[in-house]
Design a protein around this motif. Sequence first.
Motif, PDB file in Angstrom:
ATOM      1  N   GLY A 283       0.792  -1.230   0.000  1.00  0.00           N
ATOM      2  CA  GLY A 283       0.000   0.000   0.000  1.00  0.00           C
ATOM      3  C   GLY A 283       0.818   1.269   0.000  1.00  0.00           C
ATOM      4  N   ASP A 284       2.152   1.161   0.090  1.00  0.00           N
ATOM      5  CA  ASP A 284       2.974   2.366   0.197  1.00  0.00           C
ATOM      6  C   ASP A 284       3.835   2.606  -1.041  1.00  0.00           C
ATOM      7  OD1 ASP A 284       4.595   0.191   0.535  1.00  0.00           O
ATOM      8  OD2 ASP A 284       5.649   0.947   2.309  1.00  0.00           O
ATOM      9  N   ALA A 285       3.443   2.057  -2.188  1.00  0.00           N
ATOM     10  CA  ALA A 285       4.226   2.234  -3.411  1.00  0.00           C
ATOM     11  C   ALA A 285       4.027   3.629  -3.996  1.00  0.00           C
ATOM     12  CB  ALA A 285       3.831   1.186  -4.442  1.00  0.00           C
ATOM     13  N   ASP A 286       5.098   4.153  -4.584  1.00  0.00           N
ATOM     14  CA  ASP A 286       4.966   5.378  -5.371  1.00  0.00           C
ATOM     15  C   ASP A 286       4.442   5.047  -6.761  1.00  0.00           C
ATOM     16  OD1 ASP A 286       6.234   7.454  -3.584  1.00  0.00           O
ATOM     17  OD2 ASP A 286       7.895   6.036  -3.719  1.00  0.00           O
ATOM     18  N   LEU A 287       4.905   3.926  -7.308  1.00  0.00           N
ATOM     19  CA  LEU A 287       4.557   3.541  -8.677  1.00  0.00           C
ATOM     20  C   LEU A 287       4.319   2.045  -8.731  1.00  0.00           C
ATOM     21  CD1 LEU A 287       4.498   4.169 -11.826  1.00  0.00           C
ATOM     22  CD2 LEU A 287       6.934   3.539 -11.812  1.00  0.00           C
TER      23      LEU A 287
END
Length: 483
Positions: A283-287
């Motif tokens: 849930g904490d991805a930038d891309l």
Amino acid sequence: MIQGTGSNVGKSLVVAGLCRLFANRGLKVKPFKPQNMSNNAAVTADGGEIGRAQALQAQAARVPLSVHMNPILLKPETDTGAQVIVQGKRFGTLRAREYGRQKAQFLPKVLESFSEIESGADLVLVEGAGSPAEINLRAGDIANMGFAEAADLPVVLCGDIDRGGVIASLVGTHAVLEDAERARIKGFFVNRFRGDPSLFDDGMSEIARRTGWAPLGVVPWFSEASKLPAEDALGLSDGAGHGPVRIVVPVISRIANFDDLDPLRMEDGVTLMLIQPGEPLPGDADLVLLPGSKSTVGDLEFFRKQGWDIDLKAHHRRGGHILGICGGYQMLGLTISDPEGIEGQPGTVEGLGFLDVDTVLTADKSLVEATGKHLATGAEVSGYEIHIGRTEGPDCDRPLLHIREADDSPKLDGALSVDGRVAGTYLHGLFTSDAFRRAYLKGFGGTSALAYAQSIDVVLDDLASHLEASMDVERILEIARAR
């Protein structure tokens, strides 16, 4: 010819290293692999495709790519069938049993390509596929001893000590081969040794005693190998890096042309996370990067079965960005239509719906190198297209790239969503372009000082030195000259 006691024993890497070693000595070296199986392909300047490993070997040898370096390329589409590429062009799709019955018919094409590669070369380094000990596949073989006999080549056998049982695998190969095939093998070496190689002196002596083959060295583990482009999706089990920009890649079942990920692996400012089937997208991805696929419709179904479509919607709601490359681009649209049944039953399936575009799969395959620029930043970009299908729709009015293909024809490529957070492109290899990668990562607050092409060249030189220090390369040259 370098053959191995099995798949993934390091043949491709050793051939690449020897290509660079002998090229550094001033020899005109060319790589060749009669038959390869991989969904990681490279596009040649003449509009064909070959295995990515042969492209790396050509780079190591400092020679241009040619479709003749890998005349037969098998690209798996299902667990039992593959697309067959002959001298760079699609021949058709065959099930494994069908190919087994028909493979002997391709030997004339293989020998024709070998003659083309051999012409003007001081040395040709040929890579086998799998193992010659697979005697159940010997009838009509064009990948190992069948080709070696047809081309009258001496063979050097590679064993991998890291996977265990290397003495048994080398001696066992000797045991199951025919007398003429045993005689064709002139030497052996042991690859991927961890620790003090002298500890295996007795093992080398025992293998030589039992086989009569010349021991050509023990090659220590080469840790920098992870920096080189991988050919097999088996190499996609681990992520890389601990940088602030978090990029997530779902590993779909028929992932293809995943060399798009290689430059990101090497970036200090990037954490590249490869999400295996059954695992949720973080849930904490930038891309979230959706990679290429050899079977887009099948992989779209696979994607949904993992629940990744739900995770992707949550990622987008949180303000995350999404990039789809080739098959991943097609999946992001509203629909994918396959009216000719190229990937299975004819019909239309619903896409993931993040881009207002529709894709129609067509039999014509785009195989072309291209250069251009990223429209948002003006950064230069280069890469290649290798896909079937045509994608159109309102979001294509906001293209990602302006590219110029090998025939010098300009065109716009890709699509952007209205909010600018979802993008798709057909251009593979765009992250190898330092200027584009730097500009793209800057959009996520990242920095990049990596000179990718130069770094690969340094690793190839290091690999050549590594092999020269551990192998009897003079004896290998003598074996080649004796042909």
